[in-house]
Motif scaffolding. Structure first.
Motif, mmCIF file in Angstrom:
data_model
loop_
_atom_site.group_PDB
_atom_site.id
_atom_site.type_symbol
_atom_site.label_atom_id
_atom_site.label_comp_id
_atom_site.label_asym_id
_atom_site.label_seq_id
_atom_site.Cartn_x
_atom_site.Cartn_y
_atom_site.Cartn_z
ATOM 1 N N GLN A 98 -35.825 -11.553 -52.852
ATOM 2 C CA GLN A 98 -35.039 -10.932 -51.790
ATOM 3 C C GLN A 98 -33.632 -11.517 -51.735
ATOM 4 O OE1 GLN A 98 -36.970 -9.484 -48.068
ATOM 5 N NE2 GLN A 98 -38.609 -10.919 -48.626
ATOM 6 N N ASN A 99 -33.512 -12.820 -51.944
ATOM 7 C CA ASN A 99 -32.182 -13.437 -51.953
ATOM 8 C C ASN A 99 -31.350 -12.915 -53.118
ATOM 9 O OD1 ASN A 99 -32.715 -14.995 -49.679
ATOM 10 N ND2 ASN A 99 -33.479 -16.724 -50.868
ATOM 11 N N THR A 100 -31.977 -12.769 -54.279
ATOM 12 C CA THR A 100 -31.272 -12.241 -55.446
ATOM 13 C C THR A 100 -30.744 -10.841 -55.169
ATOM 14 O OG1 THR A 100 -32.605 -13.556 -56.993
ATOM 15 C CG2 THR A 100 -31.539 -11.576 -57.868
ATOM 16 N N LEU A 142 -35.109 -3.773 -52.831
ATOM 17 C CA LEU A 142 -35.275 -4.629 -51.663
ATOM 18 C C LEU A 142 -36.036 -3.904 -50.557
ATOM 19 C CD1 LEU A 142 -34.789 -7.301 -50.298
ATOM 20 C CD2 LEU A 142 -32.498 -6.531 -49.653
ATOM 21 N N SER A 160 -29.917 -16.086 -64.763
ATOM 22 C CA SER A 160 -29.071 -16.780 -63.780
ATOM 23 C C SER A 160 -27.701 -17.098 -64.373
ATOM 24 C CB SER A 160 -29.754 -18.061 -63.301
ATOM 25 O OG SER A 160 -30.974 -17.767 -62.637
ATOM 26 N N ARG A 166 -29.409 -8.762 -62.609
ATOM 27 C CA ARG A 166 -29.907 -8.999 -61.247
ATOM 28 C C ARG A 166 -31.276 -8.347 -61.057
ATOM 29 N NH1 ARG A 166 -27.434 -11.331 -57.310
ATOM 30 N NH2 ARG A 166 -25.397 -11.132 -58.338
ATOM 31 N N GLN A 187 -38.890 -12.785 -60.696
ATOM 32 C CA GLN A 187 -39.280 -13.542 -59.516
ATOM 33 C C GLN A 187 -40.468 -12.892 -58.799
ATOM 34 O OE1 GLN A 187 -35.360 -13.389 -57.818
ATOM 35 N NE2 GLN A 187 -34.868 -15.494 -58.400
ATOM 36 N N ASP A 201 -39.433 -14.474 -51.701
ATOM 37 C CA ASP A 201 -38.225 -14.854 -50.956
ATOM 38 C C ASP A 201 -37.031 -14.992 -51.895
ATOM 39 O OD1 ASP A 201 -39.581 -14.856 -48.558
ATOM 40 O OD2 ASP A 201 -40.034 -17.006 -48.621
ATOM 41 N N ALA A 202 -37.265 -15.604 -53.053
ATOM 42 C CA ALA A 202 -36.184 -15.741 -54.032
ATOM 43 C C ALA A 202 -35.716 -14.373 -54.513
ATOM 44 C CB ALA A 202 -36.648 -16.587 -55.217
ATOM 45 N N ARG A 233 -30.286 -9.425 -52.139
ATOM 46 C CA ARG A 233 -29.306 -9.449 -51.041
ATOM 47 C C ARG A 233 -27.931 -9.883 -51.530
ATOM 48 N NH1 ARG A 233 -33.522 -11.123 -47.178
ATOM 49 N NH2 ARG A 233 -33.251 -13.246 -47.937
ATOM 50 N N ASP A 234 -27.908 -10.854 -52.453
ATOM 51 C CA ASP A 234 -26.615 -11.300 -52.998
ATOM 52 C C ASP A 234 -25.905 -10.146 -53.702
ATOM 53 O OD1 ASP A 234 -27.089 -13.825 -52.038
ATOM 54 O OD2 ASP A 234 -27.737 -14.660 -53.965
#
Length: 305
Positions: A110-112, A130, A80, A93, A100, A107-108, A114-115
């Motif tokens: 997927q957010n990583t 993803l 991070s 990433r 994760q 969910d975390a 997507r960012d």
């Protein structure tokens, strides 16, 4: 009076001598460094001179080491931190997303991912990872959309094309699946699983002559497991027997259509083919080396796009 003037002149000369002497300056610098505040300030200034990329690389090395040793909390913090320093650091990433996923934080993860795609929608490694998560959760349209957007960034990456083909096949979009399998095989003609995938989609489209050739190529590679080899041989016999038969829809819906192809008399499928069902599905969709998320995508040594 003269003696006092001489002493003052001598003292002044000594001060000038110390001020200009390299040896004296080095000694003073060492003393100041050992003293504390001034030396610490210099160390802080040297650290502050590091670029964000250098700091990110250092954090990535620490994260990778901690991850390999099973120190997951420390690895997560370091990944991070690396991304805060340099959000384009692809290896960090992917490493964080892998961590994760390992910990069940889907969910975390997927957010990583997507960012990262928000920074570069065509980053193929992120799109593939993803898409895999989306597919495993049953979101085939979402997975296909991601793979289509990331396709230009994938270039000649054959595993990307094969996974895209497998997801399209699972969505019963066999014509598109066949195109992507064929493209992947142009780069890796020795891959028996991809020849099998191509043949299944061609058979589903009623193109039995092409399917027969593709099943034959799959068998000839010698790269299939014994279970898949038996499955291919059974399918090859079925395709040959159906060359002049009309195409009929299977009785059990799209799942069977994906697994065995449209136009198949299911009563002819023997136990070996039925037992191979799950193995075939895993081979076509999930066994494309995607578990090693941090290693996919041809990440460059510096871990960047």
């Amino acid at each position: 009076m003269r003696r006092r003037r001489r002493r003052s002149a001598t003292t002044a000369a000594g001060a000038v001598s110390v001020a200009v002497s390299p040896t004296g300056a080095l000694t003073a610098a060492r003393s100041a460094s050992a003293a504390g505040p001034i030396g610490a300030g210099r160390i802080e200034r040297r650290a502050a001179l590091q670029t964000p990329r250098e700091r990110a690389d250092a954090e990535l090395r620490a994260a990778s080491s901690a991850h390999a040793q099973g120190q997951f909390d420390e690895a997560g913090r370091a990944y991070s931190t690396a991304l805060r320093e340099d959000a384009s650091l692809l290896a960090a990433r992917l490493g964080l997303a892998s961590l994760q996923i390992t910990q069940g934080q889907f969910d975390a993860a997927q957010n990583t991912l997507r960012d990262g795609l928000a920074l570069n929608p065509q980053q193929a490694a992120l799109a593939l990872t993803l898409a895999r998560l989306r597919a495993e959760r049953g979101d085939l349209p979402g997975a296909i959309g991601l793979l289509q957007v990331g396709q230009p960034g994938a270039g000649a990456w054959t595993e990307y094309r094969a996974f895209h083909a497998a997801i399209l096949q699972r969505a019963d979009r066999h014509a598109e699946a066949a195109e992507h399998f064929a493209a992947a095989l142009r780069g890796s003609p020795e891959n028996g699983v991809w020849w099998m995938g191509l043949a299944i989609s061609q058979a589903a489209e009623g193109r039995n002559d092409l399917a027969r050739d593709a099943f034959s190529r799959a068998r000839a590679t010698g790269s299939l497991t014994p279970e898949l080899q038996r499955y291919v041989e059974q399918r090859l016999r079925q395709v040959v027997a159906q060359r002049r038969r009309p195409v009929v829809k299977p009785r059990h819906g799209p799942a069977v259509a994906w697994r065995f192809g449209v136009g198949i008399d299911e009563d002819q499928i023997d136990r070996d083919a039925l037992q191979c069902d799950i193995a075939c599905e895993q081979s076509l969709v999930f066994a494309l080396a995607l578990e090693r998320i941090g290693e996919i995508g041809g990440v460059k040594p510096d871990g960047r796009h």
